[in-house]
Design a protein around this motif. Structure first.
Motif, PDB file in Angstrom:
ATOM      1  N   GLY A   1      34.313  30.204 -29.335  1.00  0.00           N
ATOM      2  CA  GLY A   1      35.258  30.386 -30.427  1.00  0.00           C
ATOM      3  C   GLY A   1      36.163  29.170 -30.629  1.00  0.00           C
ATOM      4  O   GLY A   1      37.086  29.220 -31.435  1.00  0.00           O
ATOM      5  N   GLY A   2      35.916  28.103 -29.880  1.00  0.00           N
ATOM      6  CA  GLY A   2      36.705  26.884 -30.065  1.00  0.00           C
ATOM      7  C   GLY A   2      38.094  26.930 -29.471  1.00  0.00           C
ATOM      8  O   GLY A   2      39.016  26.284 -29.954  1.00  0.00           O
ATOM      9  N   ILE A   3      38.258  27.713 -28.406  1.00  0.00           N
ATOM     10  CA  ILE A   3      39.557  27.807 -27.739  1.00  0.00           C
ATOM     11  C   ILE A   3      39.603  26.786 -26.592  1.00  0.00           C
ATOM     12  O   ILE A   3      38.775  26.827 -25.683  1.00  0.00           O
ATOM     13  CB  ILE A   3      39.809  29.222 -27.162  1.00  0.00           C
ATOM     14  CG1 ILE A   3      39.674  30.298 -28.256  1.00  0.00           C
ATOM     15  CG2 ILE A   3      41.166  29.288 -26.472  1.00  0.00           C
ATOM     16  CD1 ILE A   3      40.714  30.221 -29.351  1.00  0.00           C
ATOM     17  N   ALA A   4      40.585  25.889 -26.652  1.00  0.00           N
ATOM     18  CA  ALA A   4      40.776  24.905 -25.577  1.00  0.00           C
ATOM     19  C   ALA A   4      41.687  25.508 -24.520  1.00  0.00           C
ATOM     20  O   ALA A   4      42.789  25.974 -24.830  1.00  0.00           O
ATOM     21  CB  ALA A   4      41.393  23.631 -26.138  1.00  0.00           C
ATOM     22  N   ILE A   5      41.200  25.533 -23.282  1.00  0.00           N
ATOM     23  CA  ILE A   5      42.000  26.038 -22.160  1.00  0.00           C
ATOM     24  C   ILE A   5      42.688  24.837 -21.514  1.00  0.00           C
ATOM     25  O   ILE A   5      42.022  23.896 -21.070  1.00  0.00           O
ATOM     26  CB  ILE A   5      41.122  26.769 -21.120  1.00  0.00           C
ATOM     27  CG1 ILE A   5      40.248  27.841 -21.795  1.00  0.00           C
ATOM     28  CG2 ILE A   5      41.983  27.359 -20.008  1.00  0.00           C
ATOM     29  CD1 ILE A   5      41.005  28.952 -22.475  1.00  0.00           C
ATOM     30  N   LEU A   6      44.007  24.866 -21.480  1.00  0.00           N
ATOM     31  CA  LEU A   6      44.796  23.750 -20.978  1.00  0.00           C
ATOM     32  C   LEU A   6      45.580  24.149 -19.739  1.00  0.00           C
ATOM     33  O   LEU A   6      45.914  25.320 -19.557  1.00  0.00           O
ATOM     34  CB  LEU A   6      45.775  23.268 -22.055  1.00  0.00           C
ATOM     35  CG  LEU A   6      45.160  22.888 -23.399  1.00  0.00           C
ATOM     36  CD1 LEU A   6      46.258  22.535 -24.392  1.00  0.00           C
ATOM     37  CD2 LEU A   6      44.194  21.731 -23.247  1.00  0.00           C
ATOM     38  N   GLN A   7      45.881  23.164 -18.914  1.00  0.00           N
ATOM     39  CA  GLN A   7      46.699  23.407 -17.732  1.00  0.00           C
ATOM     40  C   GLN A   7      47.890  22.454 -17.747  1.00  0.00           C
ATOM     41  O   GLN A   7      47.721  21.237 -17.837  1.00  0.00           O
ATOM     42  CB  GLN A   7      45.890  23.191 -16.450  1.00  0.00           C
ATOM     43  CG  GLN A   7      46.716  23.454 -15.204  1.00  0.00           C
ATOM     44  CD  GLN A   7      45.864  23.477 -13.945  1.00  0.00           C
ATOM     45  OE1 GLN A   7      44.744  22.986 -13.943  1.00  0.00           O
ATOM     46  NE2 GLN A   7      46.406  24.038 -12.897  1.00  0.00           N
ATOM     47  N   PHE A   8      49.077  23.035 -17.680  1.00  0.00           N
ATOM     48  CA  PHE A   8      50.298  22.238 -17.628  1.00  0.00           C
ATOM     49  C   PHE A   8      50.620  21.888 -16.183  1.00  0.00           C
ATOM     50  O   PHE A   8      50.337  22.655 -15.274  1.00  0.00           O
ATOM     51  CB  PHE A   8      51.475  23.026 -18.219  1.00  0.00           C
ATOM     52  CG  PHE A   8      51.426  23.134 -19.719  1.00  0.00           C
ATOM     53  CD1 PHE A   8      52.092  22.205 -20.502  1.00  0.00           C
ATOM     54  CD2 PHE A   8      50.730  24.154 -20.340  1.00  0.00           C
ATOM     55  CE1 PHE A   8      52.044  22.294 -21.887  1.00  0.00           C
ATOM     56  CE2 PHE A   8      50.687  24.252 -21.718  1.00  0.00           C
ATOM     57  CZ  PHE A   8      51.356  23.314 -22.494  1.00  0.00           C
TER      58      PHE A   8
ATOM     59  N   ILE B   1      44.413  21.451 -33.592  1.00  0.00           N
ATOM     60  CA  ILE B   1      43.662  22.073 -34.686  1.00  0.00           C
ATOM     61  C   ILE B   1      43.568  21.104 -35.862  1.00  0.00           C
ATOM     62  O   ILE B   1      42.517  20.975 -36.499  1.00  0.00           O
ATOM     63  CB  ILE B   1      44.306  23.416 -35.105  1.00  0.00           C
ATOM     64  CG1 ILE B   1      44.074  24.463 -33.993  1.00  0.00           C
ATOM     65  CG2 ILE B   1      43.747  23.909 -36.434  1.00  0.00           C
ATOM     66  CD1 ILE B   1      44.827  25.763 -34.198  1.00  0.00           C
ATOM     67  N   ALA B   2      44.649  20.380 -36.136  1.00  0.00           N
ATOM     68  CA  ALA B   2      44.656  19.438 -37.259  1.00  0.00           C
ATOM     69  C   ALA B   2      43.739  18.242 -37.002  1.00  0.00           C
ATOM     70  O   ALA B   2      43.111  17.731 -37.929  1.00  0.00           O
ATOM     71  CB  ALA B   2      46.089  18.955 -37.519  1.00  0.00           C
ATOM     72  N   ARG B   3      43.644  17.799 -35.746  1.00  0.00           N
ATOM     73  CA  ARG B   3      42.929  16.559 -35.444  1.00  0.00           C
ATOM     74  C   ARG B   3      41.482  16.771 -35.004  1.00  0.00           C
ATOM     75  O   ARG B   3      40.659  15.878 -35.125  1.00  0.00           O
ATOM     76  CB  ARG B   3      43.670  15.804 -34.336  1.00  0.00           C
ATOM     77  CG  ARG B   3      45.096  15.421 -34.704  1.00  0.00           C
ATOM     78  CD  ARG B   3      45.173  14.331 -35.767  1.00  0.00           C
ATOM     79  NE  ARG B   3      44.581  13.102 -35.326  1.00  0.00           N
ATOM     80  CZ  ARG B   3      45.201  12.218 -34.572  1.00  0.00           C
ATOM     81  NH1 ARG B   3      46.434  12.402 -34.209  1.00  0.00           N
ATOM     82  NH2 ARG B   3      44.572  11.133 -34.196  1.00  0.00           N
ATOM     83  N   ILE B   4      41.185  17.963 -34.429  1.00  0.00           N
ATOM     84  CA  ILE B   4      39.835  18.215 -33.914  1.00  0.00           C
ATOM     85  C   ILE B   4      39.311  19.508 -34.552  1.00  0.00           C
ATOM     86  O   ILE B   4      39.696  20.600 -34.152  1.00  0.00           O
ATOM     87  CB  ILE B   4      39.844  18.312 -32.366  1.00  0.00           C
ATOM     88  CG1 ILE B   4      40.403  17.006 -31.784  1.00  0.00           C
ATOM     89  CG2 ILE B   4      38.440  18.596 -31.839  1.00  0.00           C
ATOM     90  CD1 ILE B   4      40.606  17.018 -30.297  1.00  0.00           C
ATOM     91  N   PRO B   5      38.433  19.374 -35.563  1.00  0.00           N
ATOM     92  CA  PRO B   5      38.006  20.533 -36.355  1.00  0.00           C
ATOM     93  C   PRO B   5      37.380  21.672 -35.552  1.00  0.00           C
ATOM     94  O   PRO B   5      37.513  22.830 -35.947  1.00  0.00           O
ATOM     95  CB  PRO B   5      36.980  19.949 -37.332  1.00  0.00           C
ATOM     96  CG  PRO B   5      37.146  18.472 -37.283  1.00  0.00           C
ATOM     97  CD  PRO B   5      37.817  18.129 -36.006  1.00  0.00           C
ATOM     98  N   GLU B   6      36.719  21.350 -34.443  1.00  0.00           N
ATOM     99  CA  GLU B   6      36.046  22.410 -33.670  1.00  0.00           C
ATOM    100  C   GLU B   6      37.030  23.325 -32.932  1.00  0.00           C
ATOM    101  O   GLU B   6      36.662  24.401 -32.477  1.00  0.00           O
ATOM    102  CB  GLU B   6      35.097  21.815 -32.622  1.00  0.00           C
ATOM    103  CG  GLU B   6      33.957  20.998 -33.190  1.00  0.00           C
ATOM    104  CD  GLU B   6      34.257  19.514 -33.279  1.00  0.00           C
ATOM    105  OE1 GLU B   6      33.338  18.724 -33.035  1.00  0.00           O
ATOM    106  OE2 GLU B   6      35.403  19.114 -33.591  1.00  0.00           O
ATOM    107  N   ILE B   7      38.282  22.891 -32.801  1.00  0.00           N
ATOM    108  CA  ILE B   7      39.264  23.678 -32.048  1.00  0.00           C
ATOM    109  C   ILE B   7      39.949  24.678 -32.977  1.00  0.00           C
ATOM    110  O   ILE B   7      40.444  24.328 -34.048  1.00  0.00           O
ATOM    111  CB  ILE B   7      40.320  22.752 -31.385  1.00  0.00           C
ATOM    112  CG1 ILE B   7      39.661  21.840 -30.351  1.00  0.00           C
ATOM    113  CG2 ILE B   7      41.447  23.561 -30.739  1.00  0.00           C
ATOM    114  CD1 ILE B   7      38.971  22.571 -29.215  1.00  0.00           C
ATOM    115  N   THR B   8      39.964  25.945 -32.549  1.00  0.00           N
ATOM    116  CA  THR B   8      40.611  26.997 -33.341  1.00  0.00           C
ATOM    117  C   THR B   8      41.906  27.479 -32.707  1.00  0.00           C
ATOM    118  O   THR B   8      42.698  28.159 -33.344  1.00  0.00           O
ATOM    119  CB  THR B   8      39.658  28.206 -33.494  1.00  0.00           C
ATOM    120  OG1 THR B   8      39.344  28.700 -32.191  1.00  0.00           O
ATOM    121  CG2 THR B   8      38.387  27.811 -34.222  1.00  0.00           C
TER     122      THR B   8
END
Length: 194
Positions: free
Chosen positions: A141-148, A171-178
């Motif tokens: 689904g294009g969800i980026a999992i991030l770790q702070f 989302i603005a810079r990488i179209p595949e990310i939702t």
């Protein structure tokens, strides 16, 4: 040719050093160790005739001859070599803002483009708070999992930073990310920025 610049003061300083080497045709060689990684270091060394490498690029400046390491060239864009004097003497400085950043374009793998965005645009802002964020994974689904990490871990503003800053930018810079999600445990409060 690489976008590296040498100030006049840096050329004068280096030309003086080279003149003391008693070797005709000696120049300097600029290279980056571990380019495109967080451990990248920009280096300058003497380069006697014949010591240059096959893929080096020659850069003849007004006062000095420079050899640029072929592998390092893309990472030397916007680099600046300067020599500044102060009451303690002087110091040669090399600023290479792209040394640690992998070169990416629209055709690069998704995770490389995300990491590039994090390193060049998002982490510099978080660094002022002693924090950083890194990519863990991209799920269905294009969800980026991030770790702070650092000062972000345990900070009460992480949700706002994630949604209002990072998610909108990605989302603005990488179209595949939702969207983006956070895997960090924010119950750990040591070193948190408030």
């Amino acid at each position: 040719m690489a976008g590296i610049q040498f100030t006049d003061s840096a050329q004068t300083y280096l030309a003086d050093l080279l003149s003391k080497q008693n070797t005709d045709g000696i120049g300097i060689r600029v290279f980056i160790t571990q380019p495109g990684t967080p451990y990248a270091e920009t280096c300058i060394a003497y380069c006697k005739p014949g010591e240059e490498k096959e893929d080096d690029q020659k850069l003849q400046l007004e006062q000095i001859l420079v050899w640029l390491d072929g592998i390092s060239v893309p990472f030397l864009d916007d680099a600046l070599v300067d020599y500044a004097t102060d009451r303690m003497g002087g110091q040669l400085t090399i600023k290479a803002p792209n040394a640690k950043v992998p070169m990416v374009n629209e055709d690069s793998p998704l995770n490389e483009r995300i990491n590039y965005l994090l390193q060049t645009e998002i982490n510099p802002g978080l660094a002022s708070h002693g924090g950083d964020v890194k990519l863990v994974d991209v799920v269905e689904g294009g969800i980026a999992i991030l770790q702070f990490g650092g000062g972000c871990q345990g900070c009460g503003m992480v949700d706002v930073t994630l949604k209002e800053g990072i998610e909108k930018t990605m989302i603005a810079r990488i179209p595949e990310i939702t969207g983006v999600r956070d895997v960090t445990d924010h119950t750990v409060k040591e070193n948190a920025y408030y």
